[in-house]
Design an enzyme around this catalytic site. Structure first.
Site, PDB file in Angstrom:
ATOM      1  N   GLY A  45       6.835  -2.603   9.931  1.00 54.94           N
ATOM      2  CA  GLY A  45       6.952  -3.800  10.759  1.00 54.94           C
ATOM      3  C   GLY A  45       6.081  -3.765  11.997  1.00 54.94           C
ATOM      4  O   GLY A  45       5.171  -2.953  12.119  1.00 54.94           O
ATOM      5  N   GLY A  47      -4.264  -5.226  10.828  1.00 58.13           N
ATOM      6  CA  GLY A  47      -4.475  -4.158   9.836  1.00 58.13           C
ATOM      7  C   GLY A  47      -3.532  -4.373   8.655  1.00 58.13           C
ATOM      8  O   GLY A  47      -3.957  -4.371   7.491  1.00 58.13           O
ATOM      9  N   HIS A  48      -2.245  -4.602   8.956  1.00 63.26           N
ATOM     10  CA  HIS A  48      -1.285  -4.884   7.877  1.00 63.26           C
ATOM     11  C   HIS A  48      -1.698  -6.152   7.116  1.00 63.26           C
ATOM     12  O   HIS A  48      -1.629  -6.204   5.894  1.00 63.26           O
ATOM     13  CB  HIS A  48       0.114  -5.133   8.455  1.00 63.26           C
ATOM     14  N   GLN A  84      10.864  10.000   8.409  1.00 59.39           N
ATOM     15  CA  GLN A  84       9.496  10.442   8.713  1.00 59.39           C
ATOM     16  C   GLN A  84       9.270  10.685  10.205  1.00 59.39           C
ATOM     17  O   GLN A  84       8.156  10.976  10.614  1.00 59.39           O
ATOM     18  CB  GLN A  84       8.465   9.471   8.139  1.00 59.39           C
ATOM     19  N   ASP A 141      -4.293   6.043   8.230  1.00 59.14           N
ATOM     20  CA  ASP A 141      -3.418   7.152   7.838  1.00 59.14           C
ATOM     21  C   ASP A 141      -4.014   7.788   6.582  1.00 59.14           C
ATOM     22  O   ASP A 141      -3.432   7.720   5.493  1.00 59.14           O
ATOM     23  CB  ASP A 141      -2.012   6.637   7.558  1.00 59.14           C
TER      24      ASP A 141
HETATM   25  O1  PAF Z   1       2.252   3.748   7.058  1.00 61.11           O
HETATM   26  C1  PAF Z   1       3.405   3.364   7.313  1.00 61.11           C
HETATM   27  O2  PAF Z   1       3.618   2.347   7.987  1.00 61.11           O
HETATM   28  C2  PAF Z   1       4.579   4.166   6.798  1.00 61.11           C
HETATM   29  O3  PAF Z   1       4.310   5.522   6.800  1.00 61.11           O
HETATM   30  C3  PAF Z   1       5.061   3.704   5.409  1.00 61.11           C
HETATM   31  C4  PAF Z   1       3.983   3.912   4.353  1.00 61.11           C
HETATM   32  C5  PAF Z   1       5.436   2.235   5.459  1.00 61.11           C
HETATM   33  C6  PAF Z   1       6.286   4.500   4.976  1.00 61.11           C
HETATM   34  O4  PAF Z   1       7.349   4.326   5.856  1.00 61.11           O
END
Ligand code: PAF
Length: 283
Positions: free
Chosen positions: A31, A36-37, A61, A150
């Site tokens: 979110g 980028g998203h 994570q 990432d």
């Molecule tokens: O890159 C991210 O935003 C997160 O690591 C992901 C892939 C949504 C997993 O929670």
């Protein structure tokens, strides 16, 4: 756009799509969406019949003392953006859906998760692979889209999908940058104007190193030294790590391989940790 909050609802949509022979494209996110998203969403829409985006800030994570609680959240703005972008399904589960009482199963991609960001975030990738595997299963993704900012995450997820014989195709798309060069990240919202200006030394150092490599520099120790020297000029920015590794196996390289190199790093700007990289070769 349908907004689904339970796994049962997502299964029902997934099964319907499958019955109709539709390809499901999937963009997993935490979110607080930015361009980028949205670039992943746009590509996903081009390549699939149905586009699903998940918004879930995944607790597993984040390590102890990291920013899980303060991680930026704005589901109303996210919903608006995704609707405007033509997304078909927003999957927005709560923690109890994905990690119910008594949850005990984790997935680990060994070796690849040790260096780079894995050195300072030892349990991070175990949390990422676990949630991504769960989401790929739940959504029934034909293809899933990740950003190359990432890069280690993308390499690890590709390996997990290969090793566990999963059917989703993993796509890793180029970094999107602001006009000043800073890689887009939800965490950029933590930066004060002064910190943000200082943070620009990081992409500048990487771009300079890329140009030097293009002009013939091959010794990776020298590449790292030059990047660190540019960043060291700025007292507001501290290097966490700078590494030069092979893109496929994430192994440290002594000499740059123009067809298989990832130059990646993380810096601290105050309490904010930023990552960035560049890639030589095919991803
Ligand atoms: O890159 C991210 O935003 C997160 O690591 C992901 C892939 C949504 C997993 O929670």
């Amino acid at each position: 756009m349908k907004i689904l909050k339970t796994i049962a609802e997502m299964y029902a949509e997934r099964d319907l799509c499958r019955a109709e022979g539709k390809r499901i494209g999937f963009v997993p996110t935490m979110g607080f969406l930015h361009n980028g998203h949205l670039s992943l969403v746009d590509q996903c829409r081009k390549e699939n019949d149905v586009t699903v985006v998940s918004v879930f800030v995944n607790p597993t994570q984040f390590g102890p003392g990291e920013d899980f609680d303060s991680y930026p959240r704005d589901i109303d703005a996210d919903t608006r953006m995704l609707r405007e972008r033509g997304v078909d399904i927003l999957f927005f589960p709560d923690r109890g859906q994905l990690y119910p009482e008594g949850y005990h199963t984790y997935v680990e991609v060994e070796e690849l998760d040790k260096g780079l960001c894995g050195s300072s975030r030892p349990s991070h990738f175990r949390g990422v692979t676990t949630i991504v595997l769960k989401l790929l299963n739940i959504v029934g993704a034909t293809r899933a889209y990740f950003g190359r900012k990432d890069a280690q995450q993308a390499v690890i997820i590709k390996k997990m999908v290969q090793d566990l014989n999963m059917e989703s195709e993993i796509r890793a798309l180029p970094i999107v940058r602001d006009s000043d060069g800073l890689a887009l990240s939800s965490r950029n919202s933590y930066l004060s104007p002064e910190q943000r200006a200082a943070a620009l030394c990081f992409p500048r150092a990487l771009m300079q190193a890329k140009q030097e490599i293009q002009s013939g520099l091959r010794d990776t120790a020298a590449v790292i030294k030059r990047i660190e020297a540019v960043i060291a000029d700025n007292p507001l920015v501290q290097v966490d790590y700078i590494s030069v590794v092979s893109l496929d196996r994430l192994q440290p390289l002594a000499v740059v391989d123009l067809n298989n190199t990832l130059v990646a790093g993380a810096v601290w700007v105050g309490k904010t940790r930023l990552i960035d990289n560049f890639i030589l070769g095919e991803f």
